[in-house]
Design a protein around this motif. Structure first.
Motif, PDB file in Angstrom:
ATOM      1  N   PHE B 123     -30.040 -31.636 -36.808  1.00 26.39           N
ATOM      2  CA  PHE B 123     -28.952 -31.012 -37.554  1.00 26.39           C
ATOM      3  C   PHE B 123     -29.144 -29.498 -37.635  1.00 26.39           C
ATOM      4  O   PHE B 123     -28.183 -28.738 -37.507  1.00 26.39           O
ATOM      5  CB  PHE B 123     -28.834 -31.619 -38.955  1.00 26.39           C
ATOM      6  CG  PHE B 123     -27.493 -31.379 -39.555  1.00 26.39           C
ATOM      7  CD1 PHE B 123     -26.420 -32.186 -39.220  1.00 26.39           C
ATOM      8  CD2 PHE B 123     -27.272 -30.324 -40.414  1.00 26.39           C
ATOM      9  CE1 PHE B 123     -25.172 -31.949 -39.734  1.00 26.39           C
ATOM     10  CE2 PHE B 123     -26.019 -30.083 -40.935  1.00 26.39           C
ATOM     11  CZ  PHE B 123     -24.972 -30.897 -40.598  1.00 26.39           C
ATOM     12  N   TYR B 126     -27.899 -28.066 -34.532  1.00 29.36           N
ATOM     13  CA  TYR B 126     -26.441 -27.887 -34.561  1.00 29.36           C
ATOM     14  C   TYR B 126     -26.073 -26.611 -35.318  1.00 29.36           C
ATOM     15  O   TYR B 126     -25.232 -25.827 -34.870  1.00 29.36           O
ATOM     16  CB  TYR B 126     -25.787 -29.123 -35.201  1.00 29.36           C
ATOM     17  CG  TYR B 126     -24.471 -28.843 -35.855  1.00 29.36           C
ATOM     18  CD1 TYR B 126     -23.324 -28.659 -35.086  1.00 29.36           C
ATOM     19  CD2 TYR B 126     -24.357 -28.734 -37.235  1.00 29.36           C
ATOM     20  CE1 TYR B 126     -22.119 -28.378 -35.676  1.00 29.36           C
ATOM     21  CE2 TYR B 126     -23.164 -28.454 -37.833  1.00 29.36           C
ATOM     22  CZ  TYR B 126     -22.051 -28.271 -37.046  1.00 29.36           C
ATOM     23  OH  TYR B 126     -20.859 -27.977 -37.644  1.00 29.36           O
ATOM     24  N   VAL B 127     -26.735 -26.390 -36.476  1.00 31.88           N
ATOM     25  CA  VAL B 127     -26.414 -25.208 -37.279  1.00 31.88           C
ATOM     26  C   VAL B 127     -26.668 -23.929 -36.479  1.00 31.88           C
ATOM     27  O   VAL B 127     -25.821 -23.033 -36.420  1.00 31.88           O
ATOM     28  CB  VAL B 127     -27.247 -25.193 -38.582  1.00 31.88           C
ATOM     29  CG1 VAL B 127     -27.084 -23.870 -39.302  1.00 31.88           C
ATOM     30  CG2 VAL B 127     -26.857 -26.320 -39.477  1.00 31.88           C
ATOM     31  N   GLU B 130     -24.151 -23.335 -33.740  1.00 37.37           N
ATOM     32  CA  GLU B 130     -22.881 -22.807 -34.257  1.00 37.37           C
ATOM     33  C   GLU B 130     -23.009 -21.323 -34.613  1.00 37.37           C
ATOM     34  O   GLU B 130     -22.091 -20.542 -34.360  1.00 37.37           O
ATOM     35  CB  GLU B 130     -22.441 -23.598 -35.493  1.00 37.37           C
ATOM     36  CG  GLU B 130     -21.794 -24.905 -35.161  1.00 37.37           C
ATOM     37  CD  GLU B 130     -20.593 -24.764 -34.253  1.00 37.37           C
ATOM     38  OE1 GLU B 130     -19.521 -24.414 -34.734  1.00 37.37           O
ATOM     39  OE2 GLU B 130     -20.747 -24.999 -33.045  1.00 37.37           O
ATOM     40  N   VAL B 134     -20.567 -18.637 -32.915  1.00 37.36           N
ATOM     41  CA  VAL B 134     -19.623 -17.806 -33.666  1.00 37.36           C
ATOM     42  C   VAL B 134     -19.850 -16.333 -33.349  1.00 37.36           C
ATOM     43  O   VAL B 134     -18.902 -15.572 -33.126  1.00 37.36           O
ATOM     44  CB  VAL B 134     -19.749 -18.081 -35.176  1.00 37.36           C
ATOM     45  CG1 VAL B 134     -19.020 -17.039 -35.980  1.00 37.36           C
ATOM     46  CG2 VAL B 134     -19.179 -19.431 -35.498  1.00 37.36           C
ATOM     47  N   ALA B 160     -15.691 -26.070 -29.953  1.00 36.10           N
ATOM     48  CA  ALA B 160     -15.528 -26.914 -31.142  1.00 36.10           C
ATOM     49  C   ALA B 160     -15.488 -28.382 -30.747  1.00 36.10           C
ATOM     50  O   ALA B 160     -16.073 -29.237 -31.427  1.00 36.10           O
ATOM     51  CB  ALA B 160     -14.255 -26.530 -31.882  1.00 36.10           C
ATOM     52  N   ILE B 164     -17.992 -31.332 -31.909  1.00 36.59           N
ATOM     53  CA  ILE B 164     -17.521 -32.592 -32.489  1.00 36.59           C
ATOM     54  C   ILE B 164     -18.177 -33.774 -31.784  1.00 36.59           C
ATOM     55  O   ILE B 164     -18.641 -34.728 -32.424  1.00 36.59           O
ATOM     56  CB  ILE B 164     -15.982 -32.664 -32.402  1.00 36.59           C
ATOM     57  CG1 ILE B 164     -15.374 -31.739 -33.452  1.00 36.59           C
ATOM     58  CG2 ILE B 164     -15.489 -34.081 -32.618  1.00 36.59           C
ATOM     59  CD1 ILE B 164     -13.938 -31.458 -33.260  1.00 36.59           C
ATOM     60  N   LEU B 167     -21.779 -33.949 -32.961  1.00 37.32           N
ATOM     61  CA  LEU B 167     -21.909 -34.449 -34.336  1.00 37.32           C
ATOM     62  C   LEU B 167     -21.636 -35.945 -34.398  1.00 37.32           C
ATOM     63  O   LEU B 167     -22.313 -36.666 -35.140  1.00 37.32           O
ATOM     64  CB  LEU B 167     -20.941 -33.708 -35.252  1.00 37.32           C
ATOM     65  CG  LEU B 167     -21.422 -32.360 -35.746  1.00 37.32           C
ATOM     66  CD1 LEU B 167     -20.321 -31.649 -36.478  1.00 37.32           C
ATOM     67  CD2 LEU B 167     -22.602 -32.552 -36.675  1.00 37.32           C
ATOM     68  N   ALA B 168     -20.636 -36.411 -33.635  1.00 34.87           N
ATOM     69  CA  ALA B 168     -20.364 -37.849 -33.627  1.00 34.87           C
ATOM     70  C   ALA B 168     -21.586 -38.597 -33.134  1.00 34.87           C
ATOM     71  O   ALA B 168     -21.961 -39.647 -33.698  1.00 34.87           O
ATOM     72  CB  ALA B 168     -19.163 -38.141 -32.732  1.00 34.87           C
ATOM     73  N   SER B 171     -24.194 -38.657 -35.849  1.00 35.07           N
ATOM     74  CA  SER B 171     -23.890 -39.653 -36.877  1.00 35.07           C
ATOM     75  C   SER B 171     -24.226 -41.052 -36.395  1.00 35.07           C
ATOM     76  O   SER B 171     -24.766 -41.861 -37.155  1.00 35.07           O
ATOM     77  CB  SER B 171     -22.415 -39.606 -37.259  1.00 35.07           C
ATOM     78  OG  SER B 171     -21.928 -38.326 -37.289  1.00 35.07           O
ATOM     79  N   THR B 180     -32.881 -37.100 -39.397  1.00 34.42           N
ATOM     80  CA  THR B 180     -32.395 -36.251 -38.316  1.00 34.42           C
ATOM     81  C   THR B 180     -33.516 -35.549 -37.559  1.00 34.42           C
ATOM     82  O   THR B 180     -33.219 -34.743 -36.685  1.00 34.42           O
ATOM     83  CB  THR B 180     -31.439 -35.174 -38.852  1.00 34.42           C
ATOM     84  OG1 THR B 180     -32.109 -34.460 -39.867  1.00 34.42           O
ATOM     85  CG2 THR B 180     -30.180 -35.772 -39.378  1.00 34.42           C
TER      86      THR B 180
END
Lengths: 106, 475
Positions: B123, B126-127, B130, B134, B160, B164, B167-168, B171, B180
């Motif tokens: 996780f 992922y942060v 991003e 950005v 994006a 997604i 992230l899927a 999860s 994680t």
């Protein structure tokens, strides 16, 4: 996985899949930049819900809550930058139409 | 100790944006010194920094970070490429405020990239991805030019969608792992009775990473973003951003979470081979210097993925070595494109011509970098491609080895054609008064050319000390 958790799993799953389909439909059908971003938001919401569900089913709801809060913050940042880009595109093109975004050529 | 790689850029960023006069002038020096210091730390693992003991700081920042051979190479490349972007940004931006904003965004990206390399938790990965994305979006559309905004929007939407998918997949794995961190997820996938769930999760995660890395068939955004971004940002994007977000993450996630297996290797090799061929053929057809480099980038990333997908220690070492080499020579070519764009005002190859006499340094360095891309000995690109091809042949993937060799010929074709159209021959009509580029572009050119030559001549040293240890990430 308890019986109660399992009974909740499928209704949530169906709702998540519906959200994904709506989000994809919204992104694929529209020519409007803002609507494309709304479709993106719907997709991210579906994933957020899925993350919460995954935490609940696997018995770690507190951890996924922390993850979801982080996710929401990051998603806001991305969407703010995206709307900034759309705003500047609108200033330059005087329209929000995706079909106008074809200036890059070989 | 390692968290300082993430914390220090952020603190410098905050410090630079305090409302004091004089800080704007310090911005360049602080950012450049930080990048140089990072490179120094990787090159000298015995230096004082690694022996420092900040017990009270460790208490404040409880991060779970780790570094290995691959991470060290990435940290070095990050330091180098961000340093070159900062250096070029200083000369290309005229306004002091613009410079400060540019350096601030690069510092955020630096923190994000270091984070990607160091984290041990999916996780957090992922942060940091991003954060880097950005700041890349904002850097591409920095001057709010129309094409740049358009490219940013394409990149943004695809990026994006990639997150997604990732992230899927995360999860789905949390459903069976309940945590994680890399090790927890690895255990859960290995022991899971639900094969289908694991395959589905791996497929989604890998597709997300393919989008992030810009591999064929997800390469649409990459060419537009590279070619319409400001020159200094193209260097940053092509040099390190997509590599760290796509290729490095692919290597890390495949080896630490999913565990390398034959089916994953086959998918990676297929995607790699397709990227090599399509990227090289498209590069052949381009007329714009930067677009050609972008397609060439896709093709070279294909080599990295092909070598990694082969799965043997030698293949991974070759992939890591090619990752390093590609960072150096593609950054150099993009620096050259910046020199051409600034001095002549165009990057269309049919309008350029005969620049070898006007811009000798740019011509020589781009020839060296181009031949390194094509794999001509003794330049470093040859050695890394050779290792990849030997690894492919040795593990029995003859068809892929042949593809890698033949695509290398196409690479040579487009590189030579580019050289002939831009640098050789008689100067075209408007090219009479062109001069050599300013020091802001020439100094990075010299630095990178030096690294290309040195790493080509001393490749056994790099291979022994950096690439082969990094190849051990697959158990």
């Amino acid at each position: 996985m308890t019986a109660q958790a399992l009974s909740l799993f499928w209704p949530y799953c169906i709702f998540i899949i519906m959200l994904v389909i709506i989000g994809l439909y919204c992104m694929l059908v529209t020519y409007n930049l803002i609507r494309a971003l709304i479709g993106l938001e719907l997709l991210i919401k579906a994933i957020t819900l899925f993350l919460i569900l995954a935490g609940y089913i696997s018995g770690h709801p507190v951890m996924t809550q922390a993850l979801v809060i982080t996710l929401i913050v990051i998603e806001v940042v991305v969407i703010v930058v995206a709307t900034g880009v759309v705003l500047n595109l609108h200033r330059q093109n005087q329209s929000l139409d995706v079909r106008k975004l074809r200036t890059i050529k070989d | 100790m390692l968290y300082l790689f993430i914390i220090v850029p952020l603190f410098i960023l905050m410090f630079l944006n305090l409302p004091f006069r004089g800080l704007k002038r310090a911005a360049f020096w602080l950012a450049a010194a930080l990048c140089l210091f990072q490179m120094f730390l990787v090159l000298f693992p015995d230096s004082f920094f690694w022996k420092l003991d900040f017990a009270w700081l460790d208490h404040l920042f409880k991060f779970d970070l780790a570094i290995d051979g691959l991470g060290e190479i990435m940290l070095f490349c990050i330091g180098l490429v961000v340093f070159i972007s900062v250096f070029m940004g200083r000369y290309i931006n005229a306004d002091a405020d613009e410079k400060l904003n540019f350096f601030s965004l690069l510092l955020i990206a630096l923190a994000g990239l270091n984070g990607i390399v160091l984290v041990k938790d999916v996780f957090s990965l992922y942060v940091f991805i991003e954060i880097t994305s950005v700041s890349s979006f904002m850097l591409i559309s920095f001057y709010k030019r129309r094409e740049a905004l358009e490219a940013t929007f394409k990149y943004l939407i695809l990026s994006a969608i990639a997150t997604i998918l990732m992230l899927a997949s995360i999860s789905l794995i949390i459903l069976i792992s309940g945590g994680t961190s890399f090790s927890l997820m690895h255990e859960a996938i290995r022991n899971s009775p639900h094969d289908f769930l694991g395959i589905f999760a791996i497929g989604m995660f890998l597709s997300g990473l393919f989008i992030k890395a810009g591999l064929v068939p997800f390469h649409g955004w990459l060419v537009d973003a590279y070619s319409s971004a400001p020159s200094a940002v193209s260097v940053f994007l092509a040099g390190i951003a997509t590599k760290a977000m796509g290729i490095y993450t692919l290597m890390r996630v495949t080896s630490a979470i999913f565990g390398f297996s034959i089916p994953i290797g086959n998918v990676l090799m297929l995607i790699g081979a397709v990227s090599i061929i399509i990227g090289a053929l498209d590069a052949l057809a381009q007329n714009d210097f930067k677009r050609m480099l972008a397609y060439s980038s896709i093709s070279q990333m294909g080599y990295i993925v092909l070598g990694f997908g082969c799965g043997t220690a030698l293949g991974v070492a070759g992939a890591v070595f090619h990752l390093f080499n590609h960072t150096i020579f593609k950054s150099l070519l993009f620096v050259n494109s910046a020199a051409l764009k600034i001095q002549t005002g165009t990057s269309r190859m049919d309008k350029l011509g005969g620049l070898a006499r006007k811009m000798p340094l740019t011509a020589v360095s781009s020839l060296l970098a181009g031949l390194s891309t094509a794999g001509i000995p003794p330049l470093p690109g040859f050695w890394s491609k050779l290792i990849i091809i030997i690894a492919l042949w040795g593990s029995g993937h003859y068809a892929y080895a042949v593809i890698a060799v033949l695509a290398s010929l196409i690479t040579l074709a487009y590189i030579i054609s580019m050289q002939r159209r831009v640098f050789f021959g008689e100067p075209a009509g408007e090219m009479e008064n062109v001069k050599e580029a300013s020091p802001g572009v020439i100094l990075p050119t010299l630095l990178l050319t030096l690294i290309v030559i040195v790493s080509g001549l001393f490749f056994p040293f790099i291979l022994e000390n950096f690439a082969l240890p990094a190849g051990m990430i697959i158990k």
